[in-house]
Design an enzyme around this catalytic site. Structure first.
Site, PDB file in Angstrom:
ATOM      1  N   SER A  68     -42.242 -58.243 -28.219  1.00  9.60           N
ATOM      2  CA  SER A  68     -42.948 -57.682 -29.372  1.00  9.60           C
ATOM      3  C   SER A  68     -44.195 -56.961 -28.894  1.00  9.60           C
ATOM      4  O   SER A  68     -44.805 -57.365 -27.895  1.00  9.60           O
ATOM      5  CB  SER A  68     -43.355 -58.794 -30.340  1.00  9.60           C
ATOM      6  OG  SER A  68     -44.240 -58.301 -31.337  1.00  9.60           O
ATOM      7  N   TYR A 100     -46.677 -66.767 -32.440  1.00  8.73           N
ATOM      8  CA  TYR A 100     -45.634 -65.772 -32.193  1.00  8.73           C
ATOM      9  C   TYR A 100     -46.048 -64.811 -31.076  1.00  8.73           C
ATOM     10  O   TYR A 100     -45.286 -64.572 -30.127  1.00  8.73           O
ATOM     11  CB  TYR A 100     -45.362 -65.001 -33.482  1.00  8.73           C
ATOM     12  CG  TYR A 100     -44.347 -63.892 -33.347  1.00  8.73           C
ATOM     13  CD1 TYR A 100     -42.983 -64.168 -33.391  1.00  8.73           C
ATOM     14  CD2 TYR A 100     -44.744 -62.567 -33.200  1.00  8.73           C
ATOM     15  CE1 TYR A 100     -42.043 -63.154 -33.277  1.00  8.73           C
ATOM     16  CE2 TYR A 100     -43.821 -61.544 -33.087  1.00  8.73           C
ATOM     17  CZ  TYR A 100     -42.471 -61.839 -33.126  1.00  8.73           C
ATOM     18  OH  TYR A 100     -41.543 -60.837 -33.007  1.00  8.73           O
TER      19      TYR A 100
END
Length: 258
Positions: A141, A154
């Site tokens: 990400s 995350y």
């Protein structure tokens, strides 16, 4: 076709980016092993791909379970053949501030987003090494490089999975195995839609937010899952044969190349 008869294992394959990668690989003639923890959605995806003519093996696997991963990888090699390409697309998102994050949410996020990558890479690459060939692509990400509010667990897990993949790439280069990372930005998937409750929220992501210290998206669009799949396909292909330990950010410029 570029991946004709290549055996491609994709985690998180039931929906989102994993499903888009599976669809793209199927169009290129790959034999597909699809791993996911969602039985019903996985079965629907596998049936759809098989109906289009692809050879598909769908296996319900929790990537946080080492024994399950090892058994499923062994099953793929028995039933489909030697794994040529591994795509780590499984991931979860638990929203919340860093100070409010529970031990359970932190541990689960890392067990899937980092541990899953580790377990799959260990199981698959152990067989790739003696064959002296193979490709691994991990979907991380852009949050791994730029801090995000409400996403500490995350973002940290994706940073860890990306750097693990680069370290693995250094170790495996001598065996002719390439390991790369694709880091998406905001992409129209079920995970992303957790952050939206209306079209206004979608536009707010494009515009950016000064209050959240978040830049907008210079290309003024949210990515489709197929945009990310295209990057994965490229890094898995022979066109990228001299690329390893690389992180390709696909975010419309949202992190300004950071």
């Amino acid at each position: 076709m570029e991946f004709q008869d290549k055996v491609v294992l994709i985690t998180g394959a039931a929906q989102g980016i994993g499903a888009a990668v599976a669809q793209a690989m199927a169009r290129q003639g790959a034999r597909l092993a699809l791993f996911d923890v969602q039985p019903q959605v996985l079965a629907q995806q596998a049936d759809a791909l098989a109906g289009s003519g692809a050879q598909v093996l769908g296996i319900v696997v929790d990537v946080a379970d080492s024994a399950a991963v090892d058994a499923a990888v062994a099953q793929v090699e028995r039933e489909l053949g030697a794994i040529d390409i591994l795509v780590n697309a499984a991931g979860i998102l638990r929203l919340g501030s860093a100070l409010d994050c529970s031990d359970a949410d932190w541990d689960k996020t890392f067990s899937v987003n980092v541990g899953g990558v580790f377990r799959l890479c260990r199981a698959v690459a152990s067989s790739m090494v003696p064959r002296r060939r193979g490709v691994i692509v991990t979907v991380a990400s852009n949050a791994s490089a730029v801090p995000r509010q409400q996403m500490a667990a995350y973002a940290a897990s994706k940073a860890a999975s990306a750097h693990f993949t680069r370290c693995l790439g250094l170790e495996l280069a001598v065996h002719g195995i390439r390991c790369n990372v694709v880091s998406p930005g905001s992409t129209d998937t079920a995970m992303q839609r957790q952050l939206w409750t209306s079209d206004e929220h979608r536009q707010a992501v494009i515009n950016g937010s000064l209050a959240q210290f978040r830049l907008g998206i210079p290309l003024s669009r949210i990515a489709d899952a197929a945009d990310i799949a295209d990057a994965v396909i490229f890094l898995a292909s022979e066109r990228a044969r001299h690329i390893t330990m690389h992180e390709l950010c696909v975010d419309g410029g949202a992190t300004l190349g950071a």
